[in-house]
Scaffold this motif. Structure first.
Motif, PDB file in Angstrom:
ATOM      1  N   PHE A 357      65.445  -5.044 -69.460  1.00  0.00           N
ATOM      2  CA  PHE A 357      66.208  -5.274 -68.230  1.00  0.00           C
ATOM      3  C   PHE A 357      66.150  -6.758 -67.846  1.00  0.00           C
ATOM      4  N   PHE A 358      64.967  -7.342 -67.938  1.00  0.00           N
ATOM      5  CA  PHE A 358      64.775  -8.743 -67.565  1.00  0.00           C
ATOM      6  C   PHE A 358      65.608  -9.667 -68.449  1.00  0.00           C
ATOM      7  N   TYR A 359      65.462  -9.508 -69.768  1.00  0.00           N
ATOM      8  CA  TYR A 359      66.186 -10.395 -70.670  1.00  0.00           C
ATOM      9  C   TYR A 359      67.674 -10.062 -70.720  1.00  0.00           C
ATOM     10  N   GLY A 360      68.021  -8.801 -70.477  1.00  0.00           N
ATOM     11  CA  GLY A 360      69.432  -8.439 -70.419  1.00  0.00           C
ATOM     12  C   GLY A 360      70.163  -9.160 -69.308  1.00  0.00           C
ATOM     13  N   ILE A 361      69.460  -9.460 -68.211  1.00  0.00           N
ATOM     14  CA  ILE A 361      70.060 -10.176 -67.085  1.00  0.00           C
ATOM     15  C   ILE A 361      70.117 -11.676 -67.347  1.00  0.00           C
ATOM     16  N   ILE A 362      68.985 -12.256 -67.742  1.00  0.00           N
ATOM     17  CA  ILE A 362      68.921 -13.724 -67.818  1.00  0.00           C
ATOM     18  C   ILE A 362      69.571 -14.288 -69.083  1.00  0.00           C
ATOM     19  N   LEU A 363      69.829 -13.425 -70.099  1.00  0.00           N
ATOM     20  CA  LEU A 363      70.431 -13.935 -71.327  1.00  0.00           C
ATOM     21  C   LEU A 363      71.954 -14.002 -71.258  1.00  0.00           C
ATOM     22  N   ASN A 364      72.536 -13.624 -70.157  1.00  0.00           N
ATOM     23  CA  ASN A 364      73.992 -13.720 -70.038  1.00  0.00           C
ATOM     24  C   ASN A 364      74.457 -15.171 -69.976  1.00  0.00           C
ATOM     25  N   GLN A 365      73.577 -16.062 -69.598  1.00  0.00           N
ATOM     26  CA  GLN A 365      73.907 -17.481 -69.550  1.00  0.00           C
ATOM     27  C   GLN A 365      72.708 -18.293 -70.050  1.00  0.00           C
ATOM     28  N   HIS A 366      73.002 -19.452 -70.617  1.00  0.00           N
ATOM     29  CA  HIS A 366      71.957 -20.403 -71.027  1.00  0.00           C
ATOM     30  C   HIS A 366      70.955 -19.769 -71.999  1.00  0.00           C
ATOM     31  N   GLU A 367      71.477 -19.116 -73.049  1.00  0.00           N
ATOM     32  CA  GLU A 367      70.588 -18.446 -74.019  1.00  0.00           C
ATOM     33  C   GLU A 367      69.606 -19.424 -74.657  1.00  0.00           C
ATOM     34  N   GLY A 368      70.092 -20.626 -74.964  1.00  0.00           N
ATOM     35  CA  GLY A 368      69.212 -21.603 -75.595  1.00  0.00           C
ATOM     36  C   GLY A 368      68.008 -21.937 -74.741  1.00  0.00           C
ATOM     37  N   MET A 369      68.221 -22.174 -73.473  1.00  0.00           N
ATOM     38  CA  MET A 369      67.117 -22.503 -72.573  1.00  0.00           C
ATOM     39  C   MET A 369      66.169 -21.322 -72.405  1.00  0.00           C
ATOM     40  N   VAL A 370      66.720 -20.113 -72.331  1.00  0.00           N
ATOM     41  CA  VAL A 370      65.885 -18.916 -72.167  1.00  0.00           C
ATOM     42  C   VAL A 370      64.947 -18.762 -73.358  1.00  0.00           C
ATOM     43  N   PHE A 371      65.475 -18.912 -74.574  1.00  0.00           N
ATOM     44  CA  PHE A 371      64.626 -18.750 -75.757  1.00  0.00           C
ATOM     45  C   PHE A 371      63.628 -19.893 -75.900  1.00  0.00           C
ATOM     46  N   LEU A 372      64.037 -21.095 -75.532  1.00  0.00           N
ATOM     47  CA  LEU A 372      63.110 -22.220 -75.592  1.00  0.00           C
ATOM     48  C   LEU A 372      61.941 -22.005 -74.633  1.00  0.00           C
TER      49      LEU A 372
END
Length: 398
Positions: A357-372
């Motif tokens: 649920f957490f990553y499903g929300i925040i990965l909709n934008q700025h995937e590169g920054m999220v993974f970094l």
């Protein structure tokens, strides 16, 4: 001989139950007009696991394990017989009830095996842990395909009958294993007392508590890959279904080959060192994926890179899980294994949907920054683990 019986049990039990689980999910999706019933089914399955695991752990540590196995398998056989005779009249609701019961009985068997694994494997613990990981990977890969083929030719009632046969064989195999009959201390205490003692044991043994906390943290962070790669491959990079299928297959193949490698060349020493290296590998892969997403590349380069990411994660998963499991098996007192493993299982099951649920929300934008940032957080977990593990005077590198 005991190890061979355990391997046979893993193959027969897992294959039968996973095929039937796939069939249940397929039938719910096929014969209901909305995804609501399927969501209810998944939610109830997860809740059953979370709520019953700690209770099962107490019983595993305080009761005759053979009687628990018999009770669980008889419940499985009974619900499958009920399913066979009543499915036409009850329908989807019976699938949900059956799934809930099977989740509970499978948890009983899993926790009993974990609690008795060191006694069963004896001097082959490291090899057996790796081999079981290999079997689970193979079954996870093959069972949906087998289920998809069988559904096209036979009814779900027939699949329930086939599962009844595999569960009956599983019961015979389980009874051939040396399971704990009783534990003198816990037989004289109440259920609530046993339950509290499980938490008390974790509080007293700080290194085991640290290991479990690290394991849960890594599971939460690495789950970003499970959620993120499909989003990146299909939505962000626009890869086609064939390419995505190859990417998905690379994960399974990598896990299988790595688990097989460690079953042939088992990890027997320096368990903590291997755990730390695997966490570092997770951090590098996640950070590298984040940096990669900042650049515009061709579909071919992206396709090859994502295969590499999944292959790397497929190597890191068993490289982390196998020494982690071996350490817990060797370190946790036999009298507390059922409760400790059940607590660990419940928290993992609770964190999985939360992580998705957490990553499903925040990965909709700025995937590169999220993974970094996830890669950096994983490295922070490594630093914390290294510092705290060294600070405990009772720790010894194994």
């Amino acid at each position: 001989m005991k190890s061979v019986i355990l391997v046979l049990f893993d193959i027969i039990s897992n294959f039968g139950s996973r095929i039937f689980s796939f069939a249940c999910a397929f039938y719910i999706l096929q014969y209901t007009d909305t995804s609501y019933m399927y969501s209810v089914y998944l939610a109830l399955i997860v809740l059953c696991g979370i709520m019953t695991s700690p209770i099962i752990g107490v019983f595993t540590d305080s009761m005759n394990n053979k009687w628990l196995v018999i009770t669980a398998q008889m419940a499985t056989i009974t619900i499958l017989m009920v399913f066979f005779f009543l499915y036409d009249n009850v329908g989807v609701q019976l699938i949900i009830v059956t799934g809930m019961v099977l989740t509970i009985t499978d948890s009983v068997n899993m926790l009993i095996i974990q609690s008795n694994l060191q006694n069963i494997a004896e001097n082959h613990l490291e090899r057996i842990v790796s081999l079981r990981q290999t079997i689970i990977t193979i079954v996870t890969f093959l069972a949906p395909m087998a289920g998809g083929v069988l559904i096209a030719f036979v009814s779900i009632q027939t699949l329930a009958t086939l599962t009844l046969v595999t569960e009956s064989l599983s019961l015979v195999l389980l009874l051939m294993l040396p399971l704990k009959t009783y534990l003198e201390k816990t037989e004289r205490t109440s259920f609530i007392t046993n339950f509290k003692e499980g938490f008390g044991y974790l509080k007293r043994d700080r290194i085991i508590l640290l290991c479990i906390a690290i394991g849960l943290s890594i599971n939460f962070l690495v789950n970003s890959i499970v959620v993120g790669i499909p989003i990146i491959a299909i939505q962000t990079l626009g890869l086609n279904s064939q390419q995505f299928g190859v990417i998905e297959a690379s994960l399974t193949i990598s896990i299988f080959l790595t688990s097989l490698l460690f079953s042939v060349f088992p990890i027997q020493s320096h368990l903590f060192r291997n755990i730390k290296v695997s966490i570092l590998l997770y951090s590098v892969i996640l950070s590298g994926l984040g940096i990669f997403l900042f650049f515009d590349v061709s579909h071919t380069v992206a396709f090859i890179f994502l295969i590499g990411v999944y292959a790397g994660i497929g190597f890191a998963m068993p490289y982390f899980n196998i020494p982690y499991s071996i350490y817990l098996q060797k370190t946790i007192n036999d009298a507390y294994k059922g409760r400790v493993f059940s607590i660990n299982q419940s928290v993992v099951q609770a964190l999985m949907p939360l992580s998705m649920f957490f990553y499903g929300i925040i990965l909709n934008q700025h995937e590169g920054m999220v993974f970094l940032l996830t890669g950096i957080a994983t490295f922070d977990v490594l630093v914390v683990f290294s510092i705290l593990s060294r600070s405990y005077q009772d720790i010894a590198e194994v």
